[in-house]
Write an enzyme that holds these catalytic residues in place. Structure first.
Site, PDB file in Angstrom:
ATOM      1  N   GLU A  38       0.856  -1.200   0.000  1.00 51.85           N
ATOM      2  CA  GLU A  38       0.000   0.000   0.000  1.00 51.85           C
ATOM      3  C   GLU A  38       0.895   1.256   0.000  1.00 51.85           C
ATOM      4  OE1 GLU A  38      -2.045   0.041   3.739  1.00 51.85           O
ATOM      5  OE2 GLU A  38      -3.511   1.577   3.164  1.00 51.85           O
ATOM      6  N   LYS A 108      -9.710   1.980  -1.676  1.00 52.69           N
ATOM      7  CA  LYS A 108      -9.900   1.312  -0.378  1.00 52.69           C
ATOM      8  C   LYS A 108     -11.251   1.654   0.248  1.00 52.69           C
ATOM      9  CE  LYS A 108      -7.181   0.498   3.868  1.00 52.69           C
ATOM     10  NZ  LYS A 108      -5.924   0.899   4.559  1.00 52.69           N
ATOM     11  N   CYS A 141      -4.929  -3.636   2.705  1.00 54.76           N
ATOM     12  CA  CYS A 141      -4.637  -3.581   4.139  1.00 54.76           C
ATOM     13  C   CYS A 141      -5.835  -3.894   5.036  1.00 54.76           C
ATOM     14  CB  CYS A 141      -4.018  -2.215   4.468  1.00 54.76           C
ATOM     15  SG  CYS A 141      -3.015  -2.254   6.002  1.00 54.76           S
ATOM     16  N   VAL A 168       0.209  -2.209  10.693  1.00 53.48           N
ATOM     17  CA  VAL A 168       0.887  -1.867  11.944  1.00 53.48           C
ATOM     18  C   VAL A 168       0.443  -2.814  13.070  1.00 53.48           C
ATOM     19  CG1 VAL A 168       1.346   0.539  11.386  1.00 53.48           C
ATOM     20  CG2 VAL A 168      -0.843  -0.073  12.435  1.00 53.48           C
TER      21      VAL A 168
END
Lengths: 274, 274
Positions: A38, A108, A141, A168
């Protein structure tokens, strides 16, 4: 189908340098499908919408054009994340490009954390592209946490999910085994590594560990949690046409939509639609 | 809320003996919720529908009655799998019983393998029961592979999923971590152990490894893959009311049903409904 996964560590805002880095790492690489992270040319942690806007590009802009050149050199298709400007809007998008030019973008749908104040949410659903005869679906993601995303792609016939990411949290990589199994599909999650702390106190560490999972849940390629990495895997996408987990159980036709309650959630604890 | 998971190894067809065994193992146990395996009083591998019919019981039958007595002794609710006869039909069901009697049954929606020729598929969707103020949803075994099952329960407000199972594959236990995370819900999968080979050449080995997973994916209780086991965990179901994974991301209200394609799958590779 030869799949290449390029896990990178982009420098924030250095689009040319990041493109050069990608070019260098893919030099001499031949592949049918190359998946990148991404926002792999811009970095992730924009401070505000103005800063993002300065980095965003049209779907026929310079970044996409350079990636088309790389696709031609690789002899296949590339899927990579970038900030897409379209009219007054900016999407956290993934572009699909081939030797003959761009095929389209996915915008997205499920924005993560601060992305909500930076990007516009995508409204084009989850698209499937025909890449050399192989239906490849795209998600980005955080879409991973919503089983509806991968499911929508599988129900539209995708055999492979290309999944650029800037993860993350550490949940996704394991969860992709479930996404692969429940849809009997190949999943290609390509994450970035490195850290960003452009907003003081809001340090982000990206978790790497890019992975390719087969329809039976086998992990065919697995990168380290840190450091750039180039992974190869040879897959037969036709394996994802076989949706049976037993001779009589097909993960898609065994679904019973009339028995589900998948409408909107109301905070009072009941869904509003049957 | 004190949750007890009883992983057992039933003897095929020995309903009284299996009920005695359950009674003995739960002797002196106090709990708000006790979950037992699928078909925990009859065993699993019926040779034909006639044999199954001979073991099936009504939802107010003797097995449910005895389990109500056990619920009273435990001071809470029991969820357990049994073969439910209703009219001319037989369901692979889970009963919910409390100190004051039966609350209802869930009839398995997604039948696995040979169950398709033995049982009738459930048509009552995925129910949520109010157990002492805690909304508890039920699904059985193979329902795990369909994310729509757990999702339907979460969208109806379930905070805990009681999940009796007779698993022979090894995918489910890990996948339950994904089910817990994607719905921010507690999952209580109680599997059986042992083997059955009542159909020559079709030996089944049940994989045990019952587990309770918290809304953040933490495994709070985990049984061995073999041998009966009694596990306890103290959970706060209110934790499953908090559906945020970040301050701005709620796993249920962030869903975007208008962007999904969750209709029926057509084998030609496209779904028929938007």
């Amino acid at each position: 189908m030869k799949v290449v996964m390029l896990q990178t560590s982009p420098e924030f805002g250095e689009v040319d340098r990041n493109l050069d880095d990608i070019d260098r790492r893919l030099e001499g690489v031949q592949a049918d499908l190359v998946v990148l992270p991404e926002l792999c040319t811009t970095g992730y942690q924009f401070r505000d919408r103005a800063e993002l806007g300065a980095c965003a590009e049209a779907a026929d802009g310079r970044t996409v054009e350079r990636m088309c050149g790389r696709a031609a050199a690789c002899g296949g298709h590339l899927v990579f994340g970038f900030a897409e400007r379209a009219g007054g809007r900016v999407y956290n998008a993934a572009a699909v490009v081939g030797p003959d030019g761009p095929l389209g973008t996915y915008r997205k749908v499920h924005l993560f954390a601060d992305e909500k104040r930076l990007f516009d949410p995508g409204d084009g659903g989850f698209p499937v592209f025909d890449l050399g005869g192989v239906p490849v679906g795209i998600m980005v993601c955080f879409d991973w946490i919503f089983p509806e995303a991968a499911r929508s792609l599988a129900l539209q016939g995708a055999l492979v999910i290309a999944h650029p990411a800037n993860l993350v949290l550490r949940y996704c990589q394991d969860a992709m085994v479930t996404r692969a199994i429940e849809n009997r599909i190949f999943t290609v999650t390509v994450n970035r590594v490195g850290t960003e702390e452009r907003v003081p106190g809001a340090r982000l560490t990206f978790t790497g560990s890019s992975r390719l999972v087969a329809p039976d849940g086998a992990v065919l390629a697995d990168a380290a949690p840190d450091g750039p990495a180039l992974l190869y895997a040879e897959i037969d996408p036709r394996r994802a046409r076989e949706k049976h987990v037993t001779t009589t159980n097909h993960v898609l036709t065994d679904r019973r939509p009339d028995q589900y309650r998948l409408g909107r959630f109301n905070p009072d604890g009941t869904d509003s639609e049957p």
